[in-house]
Design an enzyme around this catalytic site. Structure first.
Site, PDB file in Angstrom:
ATOM      1  N   LYS A  69       0.830  -1.117  -0.166  1.00  0.00           N
ATOM      2  CA  LYS A  69      -0.016  -0.017  -0.081  1.00  0.00           C
ATOM      3  C   LYS A  69       0.999   1.467   0.062  1.00  0.00           C
ATOM      4  O   LYS A  69       1.961   1.285   0.633  1.00  0.00           O
ATOM      5  CB  LYS A  69      -0.836   0.118   1.259  1.00  0.00           C
ATOM      6  CG  LYS A  69      -1.992   0.940   1.457  1.00  0.00           C
ATOM      7  CD  LYS A  69      -3.014   0.797   2.499  1.00  0.00           C
ATOM      8  CE  LYS A  69      -4.008   1.873   2.675  1.00  0.00           C
ATOM      9  NZ  LYS A  69      -4.934   1.752   3.605  1.00  0.00           N
ATOM     10  N   SER A 144      -9.677   1.631   2.817  1.00  0.00           N
ATOM     11  CA  SER A 144      -8.942   2.534   1.888  1.00  0.00           C
ATOM     12  C   SER A 144      -7.656   1.491   1.221  1.00  0.00           C
ATOM     13  O   SER A 144      -7.104   2.150   0.173  1.00  0.00           O
ATOM     14  CB  SER A 144      -8.318   3.528   2.751  1.00  0.00           C
ATOM     15  OG  SER A 144      -7.744   2.974   3.672  1.00  0.00           O
ATOM     16  N   SER A 168     -10.025  -0.726   7.043  1.00  0.00           N
ATOM     17  CA  SER A 168      -9.426  -0.582   5.613  1.00  0.00           C
ATOM     18  C   SER A 168      -8.530  -1.796   5.046  1.00  0.00           C
ATOM     19  O   SER A 168      -8.072  -1.842   3.970  1.00  0.00           O
ATOM     20  CB  SER A 168      -8.326   0.422   5.609  1.00  0.00           C
ATOM     21  OG  SER A 168      -9.137   1.755   5.275  1.00  0.00           O
TER      22      SER A 168
END
Ligand code: GLN
Length: 480
Positions: A69, A144, A168
């Site tokens: 990420k 996210s 997330s």
């Protein structure tokens, strides 16, 4: 044979038996990425192929590519949290998880798209534009960590790391039909994770199955003296928890979670999952987590308060973007701060900075922030008392399947409310996993969430593995 659809443990077996090389595997993923990434847009950036190939050490323990990420620092590589304000920022050090992965031979293949600074549940709040759900390109992948989840679901990545502050990792795992684990707070070092809400953030795995989740936990878990909140608790071999047996395990079903607003298809899938585990020997009882209804409000006070102070450092002086107004308005330094923050942050980041600053301001600190902290303790106490008697708690991961791109973008409140089932685990600091448990009529994945006691990731993996081995949803692939 196509290598890209395989799991990490299958690929490691092929490497061992000399049926594949790490280079073949990376090349297969690159070809796959070339054919589907234009539709999915999972990545913020991919690394240069030659560099990756040169980094592969075929003799290493786990010589596999991994997607990271875009909020986890990699020394010398642009890391932006999908924000304009960090454009061009190259961290001077790598996160502990990156160092740990590299020690075992893993090679960073790409950095995944995300909601800016991890603010969101849809990966629509990104300076790079939205990521699409590989199960339905008009749908969000969740957020996210939507880029990480979509990359794995679309077989562009074998596995990935995400971060989870309020869901997330788990919610995108659920929307994309893969496995996502938020470890216990402190289980995985946060050193080098760009902070959203420091008391809630955890790094964790997004994988194609439960076995890979255990393998990746083995690689990243453990105490780190550079993160004072990381826990000095011995790390077990998580693969030993992959036992297909839940006989006698006591699992609670919280009545507050099965309420109006839940999609009937989600309810059906979760009820069916409970039946599978009941047949496998688990004992289910209804339990109560009475403060659940306050979780969303509490989270959005505490998380925005922490975010507003964590984001104060992005002012054009030390990191990334530096913007100057054309005309002097105040003093040159104040102008620089204001212009940089105005140009650099997206709408959701600005909204959260304002909410958080308000909750921390002297007139409202007691009414909001302090009160939020107290309710957080009540939510944690609810779990403590359930876990005195029960090994785990089962819920849906999200009240719905993946929604349409644009559907909630203009309505932040409905976006926030969709986090209802995932937020409590972060407030309580406990581990929680999402695993695929079926599909809607439109063939969109549904996720089952299992929550456990602090440092009981093994219990979660065992229940998840038993369920997975009795069903096989994880084997379904997208039509991409
Ligand atoms: N969706 C939640 C939020 O918007 C959680 C995000 C996260 O876990 N990073 O804050």
């Amino acid at each position: 044979m196509n290598l890209f659809p395989l799991t990490a443990h299958e690929l490691l077996d092929l490497i061992k038996s000399k049926a594949a090389t790490p280079q073949n595997i990376f090349q297969s993923l690159s070809e796959r990425t070339a054919s589907v990434e234009g539709q999915v847009k999972a990545f913020a950036r991919t690394r240069d192929e030659k560099t990756v190939l040169a980094e592969i050490d075929p003799a290493a323990n786990v010589p596999l590519p991994i997607t990271i990420k875009d909020n986890i620092c990699i020394k010398g590589e642009e890391t932006t949290c999908a924000s304009k304000i960090l454009k061009g920022f190259r961290p001077p050090y790598s996160a502990t998880v990156i160092e740990k992965l590299r020690q075992k031979g893993c090679v960073v293949q790409a950095q995944a798209n995300m909601d800016e600074f991890a603010f969101g549940s849809s990966t629509e709040n990104s300076a790079y534009g939205p990521t699409r759900n590989p199960w339905g390109l008009d749908r969000v992948p969740g957020g996210s960590s939507g880029g990480s989840a979509a990359a794995v679901a679309a077989d562009e990545a074998i596995w990935a790391l995400g971060s989870d502050t309020g869901g997330s990792i788990r919610q995108p795992a659920s929307f994309c039909g893969i496995v996502g684990l938020k470890p216990t707070y402190g289980r995985v070092s946060r050193y080098g994770l760009i902070a959203f809400a420091s008391s809630l953030d955890q790094i964790g795995p997004l994988t194609k199955d439960v076995t890979d989740c255990a393998l990746l936990m083995n690689l990243i878990a453990g105490h780190d003296e550079r993160d004072s909140t990381s826990a000095d608790v011995p790390v077990p071999d998580y693969t030993k928890a992959l036992i297909k047996d839940v006989k006698g395990m006591k699992i609670g079903i919280p009545k507050e979670y099965f309420i109006e607003g839940m999609d009937p298809e989600v309810k059906q899938a979760v009820d069916a999952a409970v039946e599978v585990l009941r047949k496998a020997g688990a004992v289910f009882t209804e339990v109560s987590l009475p403060h659940t209804e306050y979780a969303v409000a509490t989270y959005y006070i505490l998380a925005t308060a922490e975010a507003s102070s964590n984001l104060a450092r992005f002012d054009g002086v030390q990191y990334g973007l530096r913007a100057q107004p054309e005309k002097t308005r105040k003093t040159p330094l104040i102008d620089l701060y204001e212009e940089t923050r105005d140009k650099g942050f997206g709408w959701e980041a600005k909204r959260r900075i304002m909410l958080g600053t308000y909750a921390l301001s002297s007139g409202y600190y007691d009414a909001y922030y302090l009160r939020g902290l107290k309710v957080r303790t009540l939510i944690k106490n609810d779990f403590d008392s359930v876990f005195k008697e029960f090994d785990a708690v089962i819920t849906p991961t999200s009240p719905s399947t993946a929604f349409k791109i644009g559907e909630k973008a203009a309505d932040p409140l409905s976006m926030y409310l969709s986090d209802i089932y995932t937020i409590s685990a972060n407030l309580a600091g406990i581990p929680a996993i999402s695993i695929p448990c079926g599909f809607s009529k439109e063939k969109l994945p549904i996720g089952l969430q299992i929550l456990g006691k602090p440092f009981a990731e093994e219990t979660l993996l065992r229940i998840a593995y038993t369920y997975e081995q009795n069903t096989g949803w994880h084997k379904e692939r997208t039509s991409l």
